[in-house]
Design an enzyme around this catalytic site. Structure first.
Site, PDB file in Angstrom:
ATOM      1  N   TYR A 150       3.377 -18.117 -14.605  1.00  0.00           N
ATOM      2  CA  TYR A 150       2.401 -17.348 -13.613  1.00  0.00           C
ATOM      3  C   TYR A 150       2.865 -17.459 -12.242  1.00  0.00           C
ATOM      4  O   TYR A 150       4.192 -17.183 -12.102  1.00  0.00           O
ATOM      5  CB  TYR A 150       0.802 -18.103 -13.633  1.00  0.00           C
ATOM      6  CG  TYR A 150       0.625 -18.252 -15.268  1.00  0.00           C
ATOM      7  CD1 TYR A 150       0.266 -17.154 -15.781  1.00  0.00           C
ATOM      8  CD2 TYR A 150       0.237 -19.368 -15.508  1.00  0.00           C
ATOM      9  CE1 TYR A 150      -0.190 -17.285 -17.242  1.00  0.00           C
ATOM     10  CE2 TYR A 150      -0.380 -19.704 -16.859  1.00  0.00           C
ATOM     11  CZ  TYR A 150      -0.560 -18.545 -17.361  1.00  0.00           C
ATOM     12  OH  TYR A 150      -0.811 -18.563 -18.879  1.00  0.00           O
ATOM     13  N   LYS A 193       1.186 -14.970 -25.430  1.00  0.00           N
ATOM     14  CA  LYS A 193       1.925 -13.586 -24.785  1.00  0.00           C
ATOM     15  C   LYS A 193       3.222 -13.533 -25.268  1.00  0.00           C
ATOM     16  O   LYS A 193       3.503 -12.255 -25.343  1.00  0.00           O
ATOM     17  CB  LYS A 193       1.500 -13.900 -23.364  1.00  0.00           C
ATOM     18  CG  LYS A 193       0.168 -13.800 -23.086  1.00  0.00           C
ATOM     19  CD  LYS A 193      -0.099 -14.283 -21.463  1.00  0.00           C
ATOM     20  CE  LYS A 193      -1.527 -13.857 -21.030  1.00  0.00           C
ATOM     21  NZ  LYS A 193      -2.309 -15.001 -20.571  1.00  0.00           N
ATOM     22  N   VAL A 252      -3.199 -22.329 -20.721  1.00  0.00           N
ATOM     23  CA  VAL A 252      -3.965 -23.326 -20.061  1.00  0.00           C
ATOM     24  C   VAL A 252      -4.581 -24.590 -20.864  1.00  0.00           C
ATOM     25  O   VAL A 252      -5.122 -25.345 -20.177  1.00  0.00           O
ATOM     26  CB  VAL A 252      -5.236 -22.657 -19.577  1.00  0.00           C
ATOM     27  CG1 VAL A 252      -4.992 -21.817 -18.190  1.00  0.00           C
ATOM     28  CG2 VAL A 252      -6.029 -21.889 -20.619  1.00  0.00           C
ATOM     29  N   SER A 294      -2.199 -19.209 -23.690  1.00  0.00           N
ATOM     30  CA  SER A 294      -1.377 -18.049 -23.370  1.00  0.00           C
ATOM     31  C   SER A 294       0.020 -17.950 -23.668  1.00  0.00           C
ATOM     32  O   SER A 294       0.852 -16.914 -23.447  1.00  0.00           O
ATOM     33  CB  SER A 294      -1.048 -18.067 -21.593  1.00  0.00           C
ATOM     34  OG  SER A 294      -2.032 -17.351 -20.978  1.00  0.00           O
ATOM     35  N   TYR A 319      -6.293 -10.299 -28.681  1.00  0.00           N
ATOM     36  CA  TYR A 319      -5.806 -11.317 -27.615  1.00  0.00           C
ATOM     37  C   TYR A 319      -6.638 -12.403 -27.732  1.00  0.00           C
ATOM     38  O   TYR A 319      -6.179 -13.748 -27.791  1.00  0.00           O
ATOM     39  CB  TYR A 319      -5.913 -10.656 -26.118  1.00  0.00           C
ATOM     40  CG  TYR A 319      -5.639 -11.444 -24.945  1.00  0.00           C
ATOM     41  CD1 TYR A 319      -4.393 -12.080 -25.121  1.00  0.00           C
ATOM     42  CD2 TYR A 319      -6.788 -12.233 -24.238  1.00  0.00           C
ATOM     43  CE1 TYR A 319      -4.052 -12.894 -23.745  1.00  0.00           C
ATOM     44  CE2 TYR A 319      -6.631 -13.055 -23.433  1.00  0.00           C
ATOM     45  CZ  TYR A 319      -5.205 -13.572 -23.073  1.00  0.00           C
ATOM     46  OH  TYR A 319      -4.948 -14.481 -21.991  1.00  0.00           O
TER      47      TYR A 319
HETATM   48  N1  GLN Z   1      -7.856 -18.126 -22.781  1.00  0.00           N
HETATM   49  C1  GLN Z   1      -7.266 -17.924 -21.609  1.00  0.00           C
HETATM   50  C2  GLN Z   1      -7.620 -16.503 -20.866  1.00  0.00           C
HETATM   51  O1  GLN Z   1      -7.889 -15.633 -21.529  1.00  0.00           O
HETATM   52  C3  GLN Z   1      -5.929 -17.984 -21.655  1.00  0.00           C
HETATM   53  C4  GLN Z   1      -5.032 -17.866 -20.343  1.00  0.00           C
HETATM   54  C5  GLN Z   1      -3.949 -18.738 -20.334  1.00  0.00           C
HETATM   55  O2  GLN Z   1      -3.737 -19.598 -20.924  1.00  0.00           O
HETATM   56  N2  GLN Z   1      -3.618 -18.672 -18.967  1.00  0.00           N
HETATM   57  O3  GLN Z   1      -8.147 -16.662 -19.756  1.00  0.00           O
END
Ligand code: GLN
Length: 315
Positions: free
Chosen positions: A246, A68, A264, A65, A194
């Site tokens: 988050y 992002k 994550v 993530s 993405y």
């Molecule tokens: N690959 C994870 C997803 O798309 C990335 C999300 C994350 O890092 N929180 O759900």
């Protein structure tokens, strides 16, 4: 006040590593399994160009993530704030990062912010380029430039796993298509982009350099060229403070007090205005998707080095 040194960072890693045992490593990412539970790597790059590192800072993991942040920087540069925030909101949410229900409730069905999955997919639809490949290469080139590392690449195996485990992201993209946030063509391409960007391999040094680039208002340290307008960098850092961790972002704003973004894979990027970039890799995450040992590292660094942006000599 504590002096920044490699020995100090080593002590921080030693003190925070045990916190990893309360978390778990995400199952589906190639190269990440329970054997990495207690890994912890930290790199700090200061704005005067010094680097400090300790632990498993050399390990490569997928960026997940933290992508992002990169997607938002480029979308802002491509389209500007008004257009980007017509597509996606800038408000924090108490829901999980892959929540679908909040797409039903929020104004115009827009995602709450660019740092939850729906928001990142919507933002990815704004990256300029004639094809997904072209858009992806722009993002990869930008990442290579700001980390000064030409070897950064997308791990094909991780990309396959992202697609295989991407049912929720597909649902988010198609839900946004159903409400008109994305067109049919946009939803497939944005989803693919993405997943590709999430699969880029990165280490703590590269993360610290991303943080440094943000702290340095959109310029690589030691270089004059403005790669992203300072105004956009400011916007991204504000959203990192309010939504970068988050639905734990409020806690981190209070306990750490500077812009952060987690992924994550257990990675975290931190940007301390005027001072430094921080890169952390600590794969054991909590239920909200944030690195447990990494969170402790940030709390300790903030306290010892007085990094909280709300701190001044009177507080
Ligand atoms: N690959 C994870 C997803 O798309 C990335 C999300 C994350 O890092 N929180 O759900």
């Amino acid at each position: 006040m504590t002096e920044l040194s490699n020995e100090y960072i080593e002590e921080v890693v030693k003190a925070c590593r045990p916190f990893a045992s309360k978390g778990s490593v995400i199952g589906h990412i190639p190269g990440l399994d329970q054997s990495h539970l207690t890994d912890l790597g930290v790199t700090i790059v200061t704005l005067d160009g010094k680097t400090y590192s300790a632990g498993e800072a050399e390990h490569n993991f997928s960026i997940q993530s933290i992508s992002k942040v990169i997607i938002l920087l480029i979308a802002l540069e491509d389209f500007g704030k008004d257009i980007v925030f017509q597509k996606v909101g800038m408000e924090p949410t108490d829901d999980f990062f892959n929540s679908i229900s909040n797409l039903e409730s929020y104004e115009g069905h827009r995602p709450y912010n660019p740092f939850i999955n729906s928001g990142a997919i919507a933002t990815a639809s704004l990256i300029k380029g004639g094809s997904v490949k072209e858009k992806f290469n722009r993002i990869l080139d930008f990442l290579r430039t700001i980390t000064e590392n030409d070897k950064i690449y997308m791990n094909e195996e991780t990309y396959d796993a992202e697609i295989k485990n991407g049912a929720r992201n597909k649902a988010l993209a198609y839900f946004m298509e159903s409400t008109g946030v994305l067109s049919a063509q946009e939803s497939d391409d944005a989803l693919d982009l993405y997943h590709r960007v999430n699969s880029i391999e990165i280490n703590a040094l590269a993360l610290a350099k991303i943080g440094c680039f943000l702290s340095n208002h959109g310029r690589i340290i030691g270089k004059k060229k403005q790669l992203i307008h300072a105004e956009h960098v400011r916007t991204v850092k504000a959203i990192m403070l309010t939504s970068g961790m988050y639905n734990e972002s409020g806690t981190f704003a209070v306990e750490v007090g500077f812009p952060l973004k987690s992924g994550v894979s257990g990675s975290i990027v931190g940007s301390v205005p005027g001072k430094m970039g921080i890169g952390i890799i600590g794969p054991a995450i909590n239920k909200k998707g944030n690195s447990l040992a990494g969170g402790e590292v940030l709390r300790l660094l903030s306290k010892d080095l007085k990094l909280n942006i709300f701190h001044d000599e009177n507080s």
